[in-house]
Design a protein around this motif. Structure first.
Motif, mmCIF file in Angstrom:
data_model
loop_
_atom_site.group_PDB
_atom_site.id
_atom_site.type_symbol
_atom_site.label_atom_id
_atom_site.label_comp_id
_atom_site.label_asym_id
_atom_site.label_seq_id
_atom_site.Cartn_x
_atom_site.Cartn_y
_atom_site.Cartn_z
ATOM 1 N N CYS A 146 -2.907 -5.924 -4.158
ATOM 2 C CA CYS A 146 -2.770 -5.510 -2.774
ATOM 3 C C CYS A 146 -2.010 -4.186 -2.745
ATOM 4 O O CYS A 146 -1.126 -3.965 -3.588
ATOM 5 C CB CYS A 146 -1.999 -6.600 -2.028
ATOM 6 N N ALA A 147 -2.347 -3.328 -1.791
ATOM 7 C CA ALA A 147 -1.677 -2.038 -1.707
ATOM 8 C C ALA A 147 -1.536 -1.605 -0.252
ATOM 9 O O ALA A 147 -2.354 -1.965 0.595
ATOM 10 C CB ALA A 147 -2.463 -0.993 -2.489
ATOM 11 N N VAL A 148 -0.512 -0.811 -0.008
ATOM 12 C CA VAL A 148 -0.248 -0.264 1.324
ATOM 13 C C VAL A 148 -0.338 1.263 1.277
ATOM 14 O O VAL A 148 0.249 1.891 0.389
ATOM 15 C CB VAL A 148 1.152 -0.662 1.827
ATOM 16 N N ALA A 149 -1.066 1.809 2.239
ATOM 17 C CA ALA A 149 -1.042 3.257 2.470
ATOM 18 C C ALA A 149 -0.125 3.485 3.660
ATOM 19 O O ALA A 149 -0.412 3.017 4.759
ATOM 20 C CB ALA A 149 -2.448 3.773 2.757
ATOM 21 N N ALA A 150 0.962 4.171 3.423
ATOM 22 C CA ALA A 150 1.956 4.335 4.482
ATOM 23 C C ALA A 150 1.610 5.471 5.434
ATOM 24 O O ALA A 150 2.125 5.514 6.556
ATOM 25 C CB ALA A 150 3.334 4.578 3.871
ATOM 26 N N HIS A 151 0.743 6.366 4.998
ATOM 27 C CA HIS A 151 0.418 7.524 5.817
ATOM 28 C C HIS A 151 -1.081 7.724 5.819
ATOM 29 O O HIS A 151 -1.804 7.132 5.009
ATOM 30 C CB HIS A 151 1.117 8.760 5.267
ATOM 31 N N TYR A 152 -1.529 8.599 6.698
ATOM 32 C CA TYR A 152 -2.959 8.907 6.792
ATOM 33 C C TYR A 152 -3.483 9.273 5.411
ATOM 34 O O TYR A 152 -2.909 10.094 4.700
ATOM 35 C CB TYR A 152 -3.178 10.046 7.771
ATOM 36 N N SER A 153 -4.599 8.655 5.030
ATOM 37 C CA SER A 153 -5.135 8.905 3.696
ATOM 38 C C SER A 153 -6.577 8.434 3.655
ATOM 39 O O SER A 153 -7.095 7.858 4.612
ATOM 40 C CB SER A 153 -4.317 8.139 2.648
ATOM 41 N N GLY A 154 -7.194 8.666 2.536
ATOM 42 C CA GLY A 154 -8.484 8.056 2.269
ATOM 43 C C GLY A 154 -8.281 6.591 1.935
ATOM 44 O O GLY A 154 -7.218 6.024 2.172
ATOM 45 N N TYR A 155 -9.308 5.972 1.363
ATOM 46 C CA TYR A 155 -9.189 4.538 1.080
ATOM 47 C C TYR A 155 -9.656 4.155 -0.304
ATOM 48 O O TYR A 155 -9.411 3.038 -0.755
ATOM 49 C CB TYR A 155 -10.004 3.737 2.100
ATOM 50 N N TYR A 156 -10.294 5.053 -1.006
ATOM 51 C CA TYR A 156 -11.034 4.667 -2.209
ATOM 52 C C TYR A 156 -10.221 4.773 -3.495
ATOM 53 O O TYR A 156 -10.470 4.052 -4.458
ATOM 54 C CB TYR A 156 -12.278 5.551 -2.305
ATOM 55 N N TYR A 157 -9.278 5.692 -3.498
ATOM 56 C CA TYR A 157 -8.581 5.988 -4.752
ATOM 57 C C TYR A 157 -7.190 5.368 -4.780
ATOM 58 O O TYR A 157 -6.525 5.206 -3.760
ATOM 59 C CB TYR A 157 -8.476 7.501 -4.939
ATOM 60 N N THR A 158 -6.728 5.069 -5.993
ATOM 61 C CA THR A 158 -5.394 4.475 -6.096
ATOM 62 C C THR A 158 -4.330 5.424 -5.538
ATOM 63 O O THR A 158 -3.334 4.970 -4.979
ATOM 64 C CB THR A 158 -5.065 4.130 -7.555
ATOM 65 N N HIS A 159 -4.537 6.718 -5.645
ATOM 66 C CA HIS A 159 -3.529 7.658 -5.143
ATOM 67 C C HIS A 159 -3.488 7.744 -3.619
ATOM 68 O O HIS A 159 -2.625 8.428 -3.063
ATOM 69 C CB HIS A 159 -3.690 9.049 -5.761
ATOM 70 N N ASP A 160 -4.395 7.064 -2.939
ATOM 71 C CA ASP A 160 -4.343 6.978 -1.477
ATOM 72 C C ASP A 160 -3.283 5.987 -1.005
ATOM 73 O O ASP A 160 -3.005 5.911 0.188
ATOM 74 C CB ASP A 160 -5.707 6.536 -0.923
ATOM 75 N N TYR A 161 -2.696 5.220 -1.919
ATOM 76 C CA TYR A 161 -1.775 4.138 -1.572
ATOM 77 C C TYR A 161 -0.378 4.412 -2.121
ATOM 78 O O TYR A 161 -0.213 5.034 -3.163
ATOM 79 C CB TYR A 161 -2.310 2.810 -2.111
ATOM 80 N N ASP A 162 0.608 3.912 -1.382
ATOM 81 C CA ASP A 162 1.999 4.200 -1.715
ATOM 82 C C ASP A 162 2.724 3.035 -2.375
ATOM 83 O O ASP A 162 3.670 3.253 -3.145
ATOM 84 C CB ASP A 162 2.751 4.580 -0.433
#
Length: 124
Positions: A96-112
């Motif tokens: 499970c992962a959280v993106a804290a800010h506006y980002s894409g969705y596909y890549y691991t670097h989109d998540y914080d």
């Protein structure tokens, strides 16, 4: 800082179902989206599904479309992944992962933030 705890993994036969859950806690973090990834031995971590926190937008990997459903409970800060018609190829550790800010969705670097993962084994 966010802490994510996944649950619901396990072993199931092909064609079966599992429901994964992820609870997010911690102070002072915002949530733009939450997602699920998976990683099999020897492979890169791959995108599974994503849900935006303030809209109904969802995104799925082609390999799970029509079989997996992501949902959220904003009040409880949880996200779930209902997995139906499971196949042996779905065997992996699910994160499970959280993106804290506006980002894409596909890549691991989109998540914080990331959870520790929960294993799913599908036998044929």
């Amino acid at each position: 800082q966010a802490q994510l705890v996944e649950s619901g993994g396990g072993a199931v036969q092909a064609g079966g179902s599992l429901r994964l859950s992820c609870a997010a806690s911690g102070r002072s973090f915002s949530t733009y989206a939450m997602g699920w990834f998976r990683q099999s031995p020897g492979k890169d971590r791959e995108f599974v599904a994503n849900i935006r926190w303030s809209s109904d937008n969802t995104y799925y990997a082609d390999s799970v479309k029509g079989r997996f459903t992501i949902s959220r409970d904003n009040a409880k800060n949880t996200v779930s992944l209902q997995m139906n018609s499971l196949k042996p190829d779905d065997t992996a550790v699910y994160y499970c992962a959280v993106a804290a800010h506006y980002s894409g969705y596909y890549y691991t670097h989109d998540y914080d933030y990331w959870g520790q993962g929960t294993p799913v084994t599908v036998s044929s």
